[in-house]
Scaffold this motif. Sequence first.
Motif, PDB file in Angstrom:
ATOM      1  N   ALA A   1       0.880  -1.180  -0.005  1.00  0.00           N
ATOM      2  CA  ALA A   1       0.209  -0.144   0.380  1.00  0.00           C
ATOM      3  C   ALA A   1       1.070   1.135   0.006  1.00  0.00           C
ATOM      4  O   ALA A   1       0.580   2.086  -0.674  1.00  0.00           O
ATOM      5  CB  ALA A   1      -1.100  -0.386   1.302  1.00  0.00           C
ATOM      6  N   ALA A   2       1.910   1.022   0.711  1.00  0.00           N
ATOM      7  CA  ALA A   2       2.931   2.649   0.288  1.00  0.00           C
ATOM      8  C   ALA A   2       3.194   2.946  -0.578  1.00  0.00           C
ATOM      9  O   ALA A   2       3.704   4.586  -1.349  1.00  0.00           O
ATOM     10  CB  ALA A   2       4.044   1.779   1.540  1.00  0.00           C
ATOM     11  N   ASP A   3       3.728   1.501  -1.370  1.00  0.00           N
ATOM     12  CA  ASP A   3       4.567   1.805  -2.674  1.00  0.00           C
ATOM     13  C   ASP A   3       3.174   2.225  -3.530  1.00  0.00           C
ATOM     14  O   ASP A   3       4.149   3.175  -4.601  1.00  0.00           O
ATOM     15  CB  ASP A   3       4.978   0.270  -3.028  1.00  0.00           C
ATOM     16  CG  ASP A   3       5.486   0.313  -4.164  1.00  0.00           C
ATOM     17  OD1 ASP A   3       6.940   1.634  -4.365  1.00  0.00           O
ATOM     18  OD2 ASP A   3       6.016  -0.198  -5.447  1.00  0.00           O
ATOM     19  N   ILE A   4       2.221   1.941  -3.230  1.00  0.00           N
ATOM     20  CA  ILE A   4       1.445   2.210  -4.110  1.00  0.00           C
ATOM     21  C   ILE A   4       1.383   3.934  -4.179  1.00  0.00           C
ATOM     22  O   ILE A   4       1.119   4.404  -5.441  1.00  0.00           O
ATOM     23  CB  ILE A   4      -0.474   1.487  -3.975  1.00  0.00           C
ATOM     24  CG1 ILE A   4      -0.187  -0.226  -4.991  1.00  0.00           C
ATOM     25  CG2 ILE A   4      -1.363   1.991  -5.284  1.00  0.00           C
ATOM     26  CD1 ILE A   4      -0.930  -0.863  -4.495  1.00  0.00           C
ATOM     27  N   ALA A   5       1.130   4.388  -2.804  1.00  0.00           N
ATOM     28  CA  ALA A   5       0.871   5.354  -2.320  1.00  0.00           C
ATOM     29  C   ALA A   5       1.897   6.224  -3.040  1.00  0.00           C
ATOM     30  O   ALA A   5       1.823   6.973  -3.460  1.00  0.00           O
ATOM     31  CB  ALA A   5       0.262   5.716  -0.923  1.00  0.00           C
ATOM     32  N   ARG A   6       3.562   6.317  -3.160  1.00  0.00           N
ATOM     33  CA  ARG A   6       4.175   6.375  -3.269  1.00  0.00           C
ATOM     34  C   ARG A   6       3.681   6.652  -4.591  1.00  0.00           C
ATOM     35  O   ARG A   6       4.565   7.773  -5.493  1.00  0.00           O
ATOM     36  CB  ARG A   6       5.352   5.943  -3.206  1.00  0.00           C
ATOM     37  CG  ARG A   6       6.962   6.652  -2.676  1.00  0.00           C
ATOM     38  CD  ARG A   6       8.295   5.733  -2.331  1.00  0.00           C
ATOM     39  NE  ARG A   6       7.842   4.593  -2.953  1.00  0.00           N
ATOM     40  CZ  ARG A   6       7.388   3.801  -1.053  1.00  0.00           C
ATOM     41  NH1 ARG A   6       7.927   5.042   0.030  1.00  0.00           N
ATOM     42  NH2 ARG A   6       7.495   2.418  -1.349  1.00  0.00           N
ATOM     43  N   HIS A   7       4.021   5.376  -5.641  1.00  0.00           N
ATOM     44  CA  HIS A   7       3.721   5.578  -7.144  1.00  0.00           C
ATOM     45  C   HIS A   7       2.856   6.313  -7.582  1.00  0.00           C
ATOM     46  O   HIS A   7       3.047   7.319  -8.727  1.00  0.00           O
ATOM     47  CB  HIS A   7       3.801   4.389  -7.448  1.00  0.00           C
ATOM     48  CG  HIS A   7       3.192   3.995  -9.046  1.00  0.00           C
ATOM     49  ND1 HIS A   7       4.212   4.149  -9.935  1.00  0.00           N
ATOM     50  CD2 HIS A   7       2.455   3.689 -10.283  1.00  0.00           C
ATOM     51  CE1 HIS A   7       4.231   4.111 -11.514  1.00  0.00           C
ATOM     52  NE2 HIS A   7       2.629   4.082 -11.172  1.00  0.00           N
ATOM     53  N   ARG A   8       1.957   6.392  -6.922  1.00  0.00           N
ATOM     54  CA  ARG A   8       0.456   7.941  -7.330  1.00  0.00           C
ATOM     55  C   ARG A   8       0.923   8.758  -7.370  1.00  0.00           C
ATOM     56  O   ARG A   8       0.862   9.927  -7.641  1.00  0.00           O
ATOM     57  CB  ARG A   8      -0.625   7.573  -6.480  1.00  0.00           C
ATOM     58  CG  ARG A   8      -1.006   6.451  -6.885  1.00  0.00           C
ATOM     59  CD  ARG A   8      -2.507   5.793  -6.203  1.00  0.00           C
ATOM     60  NE  ARG A   8      -3.674   4.740  -6.455  1.00  0.00           N
ATOM     61  CZ  ARG A   8      -4.519   4.349  -5.997  1.00  0.00           C
ATOM     62  NH1 ARG A   8      -3.858   4.478  -4.477  1.00  0.00           N
ATOM     63  NH2 ARG A   8      -5.008   2.951  -6.104  1.00  0.00           N
ATOM     64  N   ALA A   9       1.787   9.636  -6.114  1.00  0.00           N
ATOM     65  CA  ALA A   9       2.276  10.621  -5.900  1.00  0.00           C
ATOM     66  C   ALA A   9       3.496  10.877  -6.627  1.00  0.00           C
ATOM     67  O   ALA A   9       3.600  12.361  -7.214  1.00  0.00           O
ATOM     68  CB  ALA A   9       2.816  10.517  -4.557  1.00  0.00           C
ATOM     69  N   LEU A  10       3.896   9.752  -6.893  1.00  0.00           N
ATOM     70  CA  LEU A  10       5.071  10.575  -7.635  1.00  0.00           C
ATOM     71  C   LEU A  10       4.981  11.144  -9.513  1.00  0.00           C
ATOM     72  O   LEU A  10       4.823  11.889 -10.310  1.00  0.00           O
ATOM     73  CB  LEU A  10       6.267   9.804  -7.738  1.00  0.00           C
ATOM     74  CG  LEU A  10       6.812   8.934  -7.444  1.00  0.00           C
ATOM     75  CD1 LEU A  10       7.630   7.949  -7.680  1.00  0.00           C
ATOM     76  CD2 LEU A  10       8.266  10.536  -7.100  1.00  0.00           C
ATOM     77  N   GLN A  11       3.254  10.177  -9.967  1.00  0.00           N
ATOM     78  CA  GLN A  11       2.555  10.147 -11.245  1.00  0.00           C
ATOM     79  C   GLN A  11       2.095  11.793 -11.092  1.00  0.00           C
ATOM     80  O   GLN A  11       1.839  12.395 -12.329  1.00  0.00           O
ATOM     81  CB  GLN A  11       1.881   9.230 -11.483  1.00  0.00           C
ATOM     82  CG  GLN A  11       2.152   7.983 -11.955  1.00  0.00           C
ATOM     83  CD  GLN A  11       1.032   6.714 -11.769  1.00  0.00           C
ATOM     84  OE1 GLN A  11       0.601   6.425 -11.200  1.00  0.00           O
ATOM     85  NE2 GLN A  11       1.017   6.176 -12.824  1.00  0.00           N
ATOM     86  N   GLU A  12       1.338  12.148 -10.392  1.00  0.00           N
ATOM     87  CA  GLU A  12       0.746  13.392  -9.930  1.00  0.00           C
ATOM     88  C   GLU A  12       1.757  14.086  -9.796  1.00  0.00           C
ATOM     89  O   GLU A  12       1.329  15.159 -10.806  1.00  0.00           O
ATOM     90  CB  GLU A  12       0.040  12.950  -8.622  1.00  0.00           C
ATOM     91  CG  GLU A  12      -1.598  12.306  -8.673  1.00  0.00           C
ATOM     92  CD  GLU A  12      -2.285  12.134  -7.433  1.00  0.00           C
ATOM     93  OE1 GLU A  12      -1.456  12.723  -6.358  1.00  0.00           O
ATOM     94  OE2 GLU A  12      -2.856  11.019  -7.636  1.00  0.00           O
ATOM     95  N   GLY A  13       2.756  14.495  -9.228  1.00  0.00           N
ATOM     96  CA  GLY A  13       4.037  14.929  -9.094  1.00  0.00           C
ATOM     97  C   GLY A  13       4.547  14.853 -10.694  1.00  0.00           C
ATOM     98  O   GLY A  13       5.085  16.411 -10.988  1.00  0.00           O
TER      99      GLY A  13
ATOM    100  N   PHE B   1       2.821  23.145 -15.557  1.00  0.00           N
ATOM    101  CA  PHE B   1       3.507  23.904 -14.967  1.00  0.00           C
ATOM    102  C   PHE B   1       4.547  23.915 -17.020  1.00  0.00           C
ATOM    103  O   PHE B   1       4.544  25.120 -17.176  1.00  0.00           O
ATOM    104  CB  PHE B   1       4.252  23.486 -14.735  1.00  0.00           C
ATOM    105  CG  PHE B   1       4.764  24.659 -13.627  1.00  0.00           C
ATOM    106  CD1 PHE B   1       4.825  26.322 -12.852  1.00  0.00           C
ATOM    107  CD2 PHE B   1       6.357  24.819 -14.426  1.00  0.00           C
ATOM    108  CE1 PHE B   1       4.984  27.472 -12.636  1.00  0.00           C
ATOM    109  CE2 PHE B   1       6.807  25.859 -14.120  1.00  0.00           C
ATOM    110  CZ  PHE B   1       6.999  27.500 -12.933  1.00  0.00           C
ATOM    111  N   PHE B   2       4.678  23.476 -17.349  1.00  0.00           N
ATOM    112  CA  PHE B   2       6.106  23.424 -18.458  1.00  0.00           C
ATOM    113  C   PHE B   2       5.434  23.449 -19.017  1.00  0.00           C
ATOM    114  O   PHE B   2       6.188  24.497 -19.797  1.00  0.00           O
ATOM    115  CB  PHE B   2       7.354  21.872 -18.190  1.00  0.00           C
ATOM    116  CG  PHE B   2       8.338  22.446 -19.355  1.00  0.00           C
ATOM    117  CD1 PHE B   2       9.604  23.147 -18.606  1.00  0.00           C
ATOM    118  CD2 PHE B   2       8.072  22.055 -20.861  1.00  0.00           C
ATOM    119  CE1 PHE B   2      10.066  23.497 -19.632  1.00  0.00           C
ATOM    120  CE2 PHE B   2       8.633  22.038 -21.321  1.00  0.00           C
ATOM    121  CZ  PHE B   2      10.539  22.464 -20.680  1.00  0.00           C
ATOM    122  N   ALA B   3       3.733  22.981 -19.908  1.00  0.00           N
ATOM    123  CA  ALA B   3       3.732  23.202 -20.515  1.00  0.00           C
ATOM    124  C   ALA B   3       3.357  25.084 -20.705  1.00  0.00           C
ATOM    125  O   ALA B   3       3.331  25.668 -21.874  1.00  0.00           O
ATOM    126  CB  ALA B   3       2.681  21.947 -21.030  1.00  0.00           C
TER     127      ALA B   3
END
Length: 81
Positions: A36-48, A55-57
């Motif tokens: 669950a922690a890895d899934i949350a980290r993955h989602r946060a990285l995707q959202e970031g 922002f760049f666009a």
Amino acid sequence: MPALNVEFSDRELEDLRQIAKERGTSMKALVREAAAADIARHRALQEGAEAFRRFFAAHADEFAAAFPDDEPAGANEGRVA
């Protein structure tokens, strides 16, 4: 609830047993928590990453003006200055 069988080496399994014992939890809860922690980290990285792309666009012209030497060849064609 769906389930998943996961294979571990003898060493990994022993480490999991020891960690679960130290934390006073079951191995099942320990592995579920880690997943669950890895899934949350993955989602946060995707959202970031998506926030960065937006922002760049939105500021591409500003970046191009500030860092003209980093622009790919032909990137300025058709761009309004």
